[in-house]
Design a protein around this motif. Structure first.
Motif, PDB file in Angstrom:
ATOM      1  N   GLN A   1       0.819  -1.216   0.000  1.00 30.16           N
ATOM      2  CA  GLN A   1       0.000   0.000   0.000  1.00 30.16           C
ATOM      3  C   GLN A   1       0.850   1.263   0.000  1.00 30.16           C
ATOM      4  N   SER A   2       1.979   1.226   0.711  1.00 34.39           N
ATOM      5  CA  SER A   2       2.846   2.413   0.749  1.00 34.39           C
ATOM      6  C   SER A   2       3.456   2.709  -0.612  1.00 34.39           C
ATOM      7  N   LEU A   3       3.598   1.659  -1.433  1.00 35.95           N
ATOM      8  CA  LEU A   3       4.129   1.832  -2.785  1.00 35.95           C
ATOM      9  C   LEU A   3       3.041   2.186  -3.784  1.00 35.95           C
ATOM     10  N   GLY A   4       1.768   2.058  -3.365  1.00 33.71           N
ATOM     11  CA  GLY A   4       0.663   2.371  -4.269  1.00 33.71           C
ATOM     12  C   GLY A   4       0.521   1.377  -5.398  1.00 33.71           C
ATOM     13  N   LEU A   5       0.809   0.084  -5.123  1.00 31.96           N
ATOM     14  CA  LEU A   5       0.795  -0.931  -6.170  1.00 31.96           C
ATOM     15  C   LEU A   5      -0.391  -1.876  -6.018  1.00 31.96           C
ATOM     16  N   THR A   6      -0.837  -2.431  -7.136  1.00 34.06           N
ATOM     17  CA  THR A   6      -1.827  -3.501  -7.102  1.00 34.06           C
ATOM     18  C   THR A   6      -1.131  -4.793  -6.681  1.00 34.06           C
TER      19      THR A   6
ATOM     20  N   ASP B   1       5.022  -8.673  -9.346  1.00 37.66           N
ATOM     21  CA  ASP B   1       6.065  -8.527 -10.366  1.00 37.66           C
ATOM     22  C   ASP B   1       7.383  -8.038  -9.750  1.00 37.66           C
ATOM     23  N   ILE B   2       7.292  -7.184  -8.729  1.00 40.48           N
ATOM     24  CA  ILE B   2       8.488  -6.674  -8.066  1.00 40.48           C
ATOM     25  C   ILE B   2       9.135  -7.759  -7.202  1.00 40.48           C
ATOM     26  N   LEU B   3       8.283  -8.547  -6.513  1.00 40.22           N
ATOM     27  CA  LEU B   3       8.810  -9.565  -5.612  1.00 40.22           C
ATOM     28  C   LEU B   3       9.457 -10.738  -6.336  1.00 40.22           C
ATOM     29  N   THR B   4       8.944 -11.082  -7.514  1.00 36.41           N
ATOM     30  CA  THR B   4       9.410 -12.281  -8.222  1.00 36.41           C
ATOM     31  C   THR B   4      10.925 -12.329  -8.431  1.00 36.41           C
TER      32      THR B   4
ATOM     33  N   THR C   1       2.609 -14.695  -7.626  1.00 30.76           N
ATOM     34  CA  THR C   1       1.388 -14.309  -8.338  1.00 30.76           C
ATOM     35  C   THR C   1       0.573 -13.324  -7.526  1.00 30.76           C
ATOM     36  N   ALA C   2      -0.322 -12.645  -8.221  1.00 33.50           N
ATOM     37  CA  ALA C   2      -1.213 -11.709  -7.537  1.00 33.50           C
ATOM     38  C   ALA C   2      -2.100 -12.433  -6.533  1.00 33.50           C
ATOM     39  N   ASP C   3      -2.551 -13.622  -6.884  1.00 27.62           N
ATOM     40  CA  ASP C   3      -3.389 -14.399  -5.969  1.00 27.62           C
ATOM     41  C   ASP C   3      -2.628 -14.757  -4.691  1.00 27.62           C
ATOM     42  N   ALA C   4      -1.344 -15.053  -4.852  1.00 24.36           N
ATOM     43  CA  ALA C   4      -0.538 -15.397  -3.677  1.00 24.36           C
ATOM     44  C   ALA C   4      -0.400 -14.191  -2.759  1.00 24.36           C
TER      45      ALA C   4
ATOM     46  N   GLU D   1      -1.799 -11.582   2.382  1.00 24.56           N
ATOM     47  CA  GLU D   1      -2.270 -10.417   3.109  1.00 24.56           C
ATOM     48  C   GLU D   1      -3.528 -10.700   3.932  1.00 24.56           C
ATOM     49  N   SER D   2      -4.246 -11.759   3.565  1.00 26.32           N
ATOM     50  CA  SER D   2      -5.543 -11.988   4.216  1.00 26.32           C
ATOM     51  C   SER D   2      -5.600 -13.223   5.109  1.00 26.32           C
ATOM     52  N   SER D   3      -4.991 -14.331   4.695  1.00 23.64           N
ATOM     53  CA  SER D   3      -5.189 -15.563   5.453  1.00 23.64           C
ATOM     54  C   SER D   3      -3.928 -16.407   5.647  1.00 23.64           C
ATOM     55  N   LEU D   4      -3.104 -16.546   4.608  1.00 20.59           N
ATOM     56  CA  LEU D   4      -1.919 -17.388   4.709  1.00 20.59           C
ATOM     57  C   LEU D   4      -0.740 -16.603   5.306  1.00 20.59           C
ATOM     58  N   VAL D   5       0.236 -17.336   5.802  1.00 21.01           N
ATOM     59  CA  VAL D   5       1.440 -16.701   6.344  1.00 21.01           C
ATOM     60  C   VAL D   5       2.451 -16.522   5.211  1.00 21.01           C
ATOM     61  N   PRO D   6       2.869 -15.292   4.922  1.00 18.98           N
ATOM     62  CA  PRO D   6       3.837 -15.085   3.833  1.00 18.98           C
ATOM     63  C   PRO D   6       5.190 -15.691   4.183  1.00 18.98           C
ATOM     64  N   PRO D   7       5.897 -16.274   3.201  1.00 20.16           N
ATOM     65  CA  PRO D   7       7.230 -16.836   3.443  1.00 20.16           C
ATOM     66  C   PRO D   7       8.197 -15.755   3.924  1.00 20.16           C
ATOM     67  N   GLY D   8       9.220 -16.196   4.648  1.00 23.64           N
ATOM     68  CA  GLY D   8      10.183 -15.248   5.210  1.00 23.64           C
ATOM     69  C   GLY D   8      10.891 -14.421   4.157  1.00 23.64           C
ATOM     70  N   ASP D   9      11.271 -15.050   3.017  1.00 21.90           N
ATOM     71  CA  ASP D   9      11.987 -14.288   1.997  1.00 21.90           C
ATOM     72  C   ASP D   9      11.097 -13.232   1.356  1.00 21.90           C
ATOM     73  N   VAL D  10       9.805 -13.488   1.296  1.00 21.61           N
ATOM     74  CA  VAL D  10       8.871 -12.503   0.748  1.00 21.61           C
ATOM     75  C   VAL D  10       8.754 -11.305   1.680  1.00 21.61           C
ATOM     76  N   VAL D  11       8.680 -11.550   2.987  1.00 16.02           N
ATOM     77  CA  VAL D  11       8.596 -10.464   3.961  1.00 16.02           C
ATOM     78  C   VAL D  11       9.853  -9.606   3.918  1.00 16.02           C
TER      79      VAL D  11
END
Length: 371
Positions: A33-38, A44-47, A55-58, A63-73
């Motif tokens: 949200q701070s970056l103003g991105l969808t 695309d930036i994280l990949t 993916t966008a679905d991931a 953000e809503s239910s699953l725990v994001p992987p450490g490298d993504v955080v």
């Protein structure tokens, strides 16, 4: 104000367990949200940063239910430094002008004390934004060395500041040199920047990419948009993309050592970050190298400009083609006790500056004219 006697250290509460999963989800959402991105744009930036397809679905699920992987955080945090996260950079600007041997001598060139093989004389100068010295060379070159300490939240803000301040620096140097010499025709011709990154806000591969971008900030700023209101936002978007994807132009030269320092030189400038200050190059070594190279660059620019105007080049007395040939040898060849790091730095700056071609052309023109 809170009563310090009533503040409870949560580490003493055995029943307290932080909800790390929620904290991780919130951190990811706030970063996007701070970056103003969808979610798709953020994916695309994280990949390229995590090395596997996001993916966008991931992103939406993390953000809503699953725990994001450490490298993504970690990747999300890296592209969105907190508001308190500011990089500490020391900017070294070298503002060059040819004022003529007579004017340089009147201002003190050739007098004691001298510095280095170029017999550089240094006098104090006052500048409103930082420490400044005027270096005078007996063959007619004057170089202001302006040092400004900066704290920046983004490389984009550094790039925008750099290009907007260049016009002010050139005007200031021109005015000062005209006042000192009484010559209304003197004009400062260019500004070259070297950046000493002492406090980074990046790590790992992203730190290496950041140093590359700092050495070539033109990649963030469109020349036609330098004065527009949207230039910073556009530059910040370009910065995020390059930090995520990497930035490695072929013309850029590295002079760092793994585990010791990260350093890059380009046509636009130089950037250096000492990882291990005890083993890296010193800031003074970088400055001295640049002063030598920029002194010769400004002198050759003056000589070759005469040739381009159809005139026979006129060298300052005692500083003809033999002096240039000697200078070329000193700059291009390693010294017996020179360290490998210093040699790599000198080679990188020398080749990306284009000085060798300048020197060769000036030597040839002066030799032809002397025959």
């Amino acid at each position: 104000m809170a009563d310090s006697n009533r503040v409870i250290d949560l580490r003493t509460r055995s029943t307290y367990t932080p909800d790390c999963a929620t904290l991780a989800r919130n951190r990811l959402a706030l970063a996007r949200q701070s970056l103003g991105l969808t979610t798709a744009e953020f994916a695309d930036i994280l990949t390229p940063m995590v090395g596997w397809p996001v993916t966008a679905d991931a992103v939406e699920a993390w953000e809503s239910s699953l725990v994001p992987p450490g490298d993504v955080v970690v990747a999300a945090s890296a592209v969105t430094p907190t508001s308190s996260g500011r990089a500490g950079v020391r900017s070294h600007k070298f503002i060059a002008a040819y004022i003529g041997a007579e004017a340089a001598t009147k201002l003190g060139a050739g007098a004691e004390p001298v510095s280095g093989w170029l017999k550089r004389t240094t006098i104090a100068a006052e500048h409103p934004s930082g420490a400044c010295e005027l270096h005078l060379l007996p063959f007619g070159v004057a170089i202001y060395h302006l040092v400004e300490d900066l704290e920046v939240a983004t490389i984009a803000s550094l790039a925008v500041w750099r290009y907007r301040s260049y016009r002010e620096n050139l005007a200031w140097a021109t005015t000062n040199l005209r006042q000192l010499t009484g010559d209304a025709n003197i004009t400062a011709s260019y500004v070259l920047s070297a950046y000493w990154l002492h406090t980074p806000i990046w790590a790992g591969r992203m730190l290496d990419t950041a140093v590359r971008i700092i050495s070539s900030p033109r990649v963030l700023v469109d020349r036609g948009q330098e004065c527009s209101d949207t230039v910073l936002a556009t530059a910040e978007q370009a910065e995020r993309e390059l930090l995520a994807e990497g930035f490695a132009p072929r013309e850029m030269q590295a002079f760092g050592v793994d585990g010791v320092a990260t350093g890059y030189s380009s046509w636009s400038g130089v950037a250096y970050h000492p990882l291990d200050p005890a083993r890296s190059l010193s800031e003074d070594e970088l400055v001295e190298c640049e002063l030598s190279i920029q002194s010769m660059w400004a002198y050759c620019e003056y000589l070759n400009h005469q040739v381009e105007q159809g005139h026979a080049p006129v060298a300052s007395p005692g500083y003809g083609w033999r002096f240039l040939r000697a200078a070329r040898s000193r700059l291009a060849n390693p010294r017996p006790q020179e360290t490998g790091q210093h040699c790599a730095m000198r080679d990188a700056i020398l080749h990306t500056s284009g000085l060798l071609g300048h020197l060769d052309q000036a030597i040839e023109a002066l030799r032809e004219d002397s025959q």
